[in-house]
Design a protein around this motif. Structure first.
Motif, mmCIF file in Angstrom:
data_model
loop_
_atom_site.group_PDB
_atom_site.id
_atom_site.type_symbol
_atom_site.label_atom_id
_atom_site.label_comp_id
_atom_site.label_asym_id
_atom_site.label_seq_id
_atom_site.Cartn_x
_atom_site.Cartn_y
_atom_site.Cartn_z
ATOM 1 N N GLY A 148 -0.901 10.536 2.477
ATOM 2 C CA GLY A 148 -1.353 8.961 2.749
ATOM 3 C C GLY A 148 -0.157 8.350 3.160
ATOM 4 N N SER A 149 1.278 8.775 2.712
ATOM 5 C CA SER A 149 2.451 7.698 2.994
ATOM 6 C C SER A 149 2.850 7.986 4.383
ATOM 7 N N MET A 150 2.120 8.881 5.181
ATOM 8 C CA MET A 150 2.428 9.093 6.619
ATOM 9 C C MET A 150 1.170 8.986 7.306
ATOM 10 N N VAL A 195 13.178 2.946 7.487
ATOM 11 C CA VAL A 195 12.157 2.194 6.718
ATOM 12 C C VAL A 195 10.922 3.195 6.714
ATOM 13 N N ALA A 196 10.723 3.901 7.663
ATOM 14 C CA ALA A 196 9.228 4.449 7.728
ATOM 15 C C ALA A 196 9.161 5.570 6.652
ATOM 16 N N SER A 207 8.200 5.169 1.566
ATOM 17 C CA SER A 207 7.048 5.478 0.896
ATOM 18 C C SER A 207 6.956 7.274 0.835
ATOM 19 N N PRO A 221 0.692 -1.187 0.004
ATOM 20 C CA PRO A 221 0.048 0.072 0.071
ATOM 21 C C PRO A 221 0.798 1.241 0.107
ATOM 22 N N GLY A 222 2.247 1.139 0.645
ATOM 23 C CA GLY A 222 3.009 2.516 0.355
ATOM 24 C C GLY A 222 3.576 2.672 -0.727
#
Lengths: 349, 372
Positions: B123-125, B353-354, B357, B20-21
């Motif tokens: 959305g990526s966060m 890693v966060a 995206s 999803p990312g």
């Protein structure tokens, strides 16, 4: 448990003739079923409410079709769907742990309900260490989440599980420390006593006493409790854009919905603790409003906090892992320590 | 301690192609120690449709629906490029009104692309309110596209020699109304995303592009302007009627995700400003300078390289004709190819890693465009 036993003795006089342990077991089973029903109902309504709230915040309507009035039956339909779904256990998963994890998470969430005072007479277990009990039993959730993350045999799940452990264990410290501020004021860990201690008007609630220290403690508790229950901005364990669904990735059907139930139950538990410890529990805000049943005030206050939790979810992005840890260890923890020192001094002087 | 760290075991994490990312069908292979990315490798090839080769087997007219598909959220710069390249080879004049309409289309498309990027970036966060808002507002512009061209996403509207249709009655007023609405919504966007304390915390100092190397690497568009380098094809090499319009070239110092976001945020305002000028200045007249029957349309031998500034950056088309019914070669130089492969791999080194995206979105990585 005495008041509840008494209540049931009055309701069914025959119970009083039975030996105490049988009567207590029967009453206990009934209360557990009632609590489970309550959690299920709360999750049903809570999920519907969350969809509606998010919908209205996002310029949408949310569910509108199922059941007629504003899609009230949407969650019921979803639950039926979840019940009918295939229950998948990954081939390479550690099967016993995988199966046990949702049960443990949900059991921990359910057990926390035992010590929550709903009114003057209704508290399933009136422990003299009620607050300590709730804090420790809800720590079990961590083990369940780690179990689920580990047993799934999936890297995303493992990352989610590890993150959840790091997060929840760190945030338990500010949660407990900020509650200690209120405990210092009340002088007891007994949930019912903490509530009775705040009787009077709104100004005798713990938030407004010894102003502003418990007031700050309340906010620290609220922020940290968001992290405890994995809500945004601390929803890192299930961060969709990073970890797919974190520890829940491999779960489907009813097992997944038990995680979901536990999440909503936990949301309510932390709101209930905030209500009990800081917002006067089941007490009415003003003397002349006491004719309204106590459970109404308790539920009203708790649901208001739940609403704020949902509100934040749709307005705040997620923190990064290091920022999360920073917030816990370098901001919330020192501040709550300072509050404890101030309140203790005030109490002594 | 250092010895312990070096002995830490590396984990391999495959981010994508279904994740999803990720911004589309591509995969990023990450080598992690803990949460830190040591190396990243992009794997593309899940979406290769061989458009460039396909066009060599199609009539010139049939190439227009193909180029649209190269860049899904913003197809118009591709049509514009192909049309301009053919016009350059043929030496065909474009009526002035058509040029204005093209600029209108390109700027509307730029706004839709930025609105969509806004959704992806937030959305990526995990801020899911923003995509709902911005993609909902994007629909008002898609309604305009539908009215004008018949298509909401793919328009096939810009044509060699002009545009396909004239503006419908009352269209200009509707564009003005939508622009007023988008402008009023920018305040909400600021409050929800661009001034959000958590967004600032997460975006500042993340995904830093080396300013010295940016030009060397071929970085274009908002990422380059986010390094404080003033580069915009609309200013450097004005096409259509951009030289007659007054707009600012937005740059932002900082080289990070935040500065890229702010460049895009301010360019929405500039695009609205451009669109208003276009509506005021648009002359009357023909909209198309017709060529031969499309089925017998032979473009004279020759080649042309044209550039257009899209929402992601500079889009270049090299078109070669051997004088036949079909193009000899159409080469596409897309911005996402540069940003989404080499630059992305570089920026992910040492990132959390966060942020994968998050950085991908800020670069405007777009697999359909990387692979074509």
């Amino acid at each position: 448990m005495e008041p509840i036993l008494q209540f049931f003795y009055n309701l069914v006089p025959g119970l009083a003739d039975l030996p105490l342990w049988i009567a207590a077991t029967i009453v206990g089973a009934i209360v557990v079923v009632a609590m489970f029903t309550y959690i299920a109902l709360f999750a049903l309504i809570g999920i519907w409410l969350e969809r509606k709230i998010s919908g209205h915040m996002q310029d949408r309507l949310g569910p509108m079709e199922v059941g007629g009035w504003h899609g009230w039956a949407q969650t019921i339909a979803d639950t039926v769907k979840l019940l009918l779904k295939e229950d998948i256990v990954p081939d390479k998963a550690d099967k016993p742990l995988f199966r046990f994890a949702p049960i443990l998470v949900f059991a921990a969430a359910l057990s926390a309900f035992a010590a929550i005072p709903w009114s003057r007479s209704f508290i399933p277990a009136n422990l003299n260490v009620g607050l300590l009990y709730i804090l420790s039993i809800s720590s079990l959730v961590v083990i369940g989440i780690l179990m689920g993350g580990w047993a799934s045999n999936n890297k995303w799940s493992l990352y989610g599980g590890m993150r959840a452990v790091a997060q929840i264990v760190s945030y338990e410290i500010p949660v407990s420390l900020s509650l200690i501020v209120a405990v210092l004021i009340a002088g007891t860990l007994d949930m019912q006593q903490i509530v009775l201690n705040q009787s009077g008007s709104i100004l005798s609630w713990n938030v407004f006493r010894f102003f502003p220290f418990p007031f700050i403690a309340f906010f620290i508790y609220f922020i940290a409790s968001l992290a405890e229950v994995n809500r945004t901005p601390f929803d890192l364990p299930e961060a969709e854009s990073e970890l797919v669904a974190g520890f829940q990735t491999e779960y489907s059907g009813m097992r997944w919905s038990f995680f979901m139930l536990a999440e909503y139950a936990d949301m309510f538990v932390v709101a209930a603790i905030a209500t009990t410890v800081f917002l006067g529990g089941w007490q009415a805000p003003f003397e002349f409003l006491t004719f309204i049943p106590a459970a109404f005030w308790f539920l009203g206050k708790a649901l208001l906090i739940v609403f704020v939790q949902m509100w934040l979810r749709w307005t705040l992005p997620r923190l990064r892992v290091d920022q999360l840890m920073y917030t816990a260890w370098k901001v919330l923890t020192p501040f709550s320590f300072a509050l404890i020192v101030f309140v203790s001094l005030w109490k002594i002087l | 301690m250092a010895a312990l760290l070096t002995k830490e075991k590396e984990t391999t994490l495959y981010l994508g192609p279904q994740h999803p990312g990720i911004t589309g069908n591509m995969m990023v292979e990450l080598k992690l120690t803990g949460d830190t990315i040591q190396r990243a490798k992009t794997h593309v090839g899940y979406l290769h449709r061989a458009f460039e080769k396909l066009m060599e087997e199609r009539l010139w007219m049939q190439c227009f629906p193909i180029v649209c598909r190269i860049c899904v959220p913003e197809p118009d710069p591709n049509e514009e490029n192909l049309a301009r390249a053919i016009e350059e080879i043929e030496g065909r004049e474009v009526p002035e009104r058509a040029q204005y309409i093209r600029v209108l289309m390109l700027e509307l498309a730029r706004i839709t692309a930025y609105l969509m990027w806004m959704g992806g970036q937030s959305g990526s966060m995990g801020l899911y309110t923003m995509p709902q808002w911005s993609i909902g507002d994007r629909d008002y512009i898609l309604d305009l596209f539908e009215e004008l061209t018949g298509g909401r996403v793919y328009h096939m509207y810009i044509w060699a020699g002009g545009v396909r249709r004239d503006l419908p009655v009352g269209f200009k007023d509707r564009v003005r109304k939508v622009m007023d609405y988008i402008e009023s919504r920018l305040v909400d966007y600021d409050r929800l995303l661009f001034e959000n304390a958590i967004f600032l915390k997460r975006a500042q100092g993340i995904g830093i592009i080396d300013k010295e190397k940016a030009l060397e690497w071929g970085v274009v568009g908002p990422p380059l302007r986010g390094c404080g380098i003033a580069h915009d094809v609309r200013k450097d090499e004005p096409y259509e009627v951009y030289d007659q319009l007054d707009f600012e070239l937005i740059t932002h110092e900082g080289n990070d995700v935040y500065s890229r976001a702010m460049v895009r945020r301010k360019e929405i305002e500039q695009s609205i400003h451009i669109i208003r000028q276009v509506l005021d200045k648009m002359p009357s007249g023909p909209i198309h300078n017709p060529g031969p029957n499309p089925l017998k349309w032979k473009v004279p031998a020759g080649d042309a390289y044209v550039r257009t500034e899209s929402a992601r950056g500079e889009f270049g088309y090299y078109v070669v004709s051997d004088g036949s019914l079909k193009p000899r070669r159409v080469h596409v130089r897309g911005p996402a190819y540069v940003h989404g492969i080499a630059l992305l791999e570089h920026l992910l080194q040492g990132a959390n890693v966060a942020d994968v995206s998050f950085i991908m979105n800020s670069l405007g990585t777009c697999p359909p465009e990387i692979e074509r």
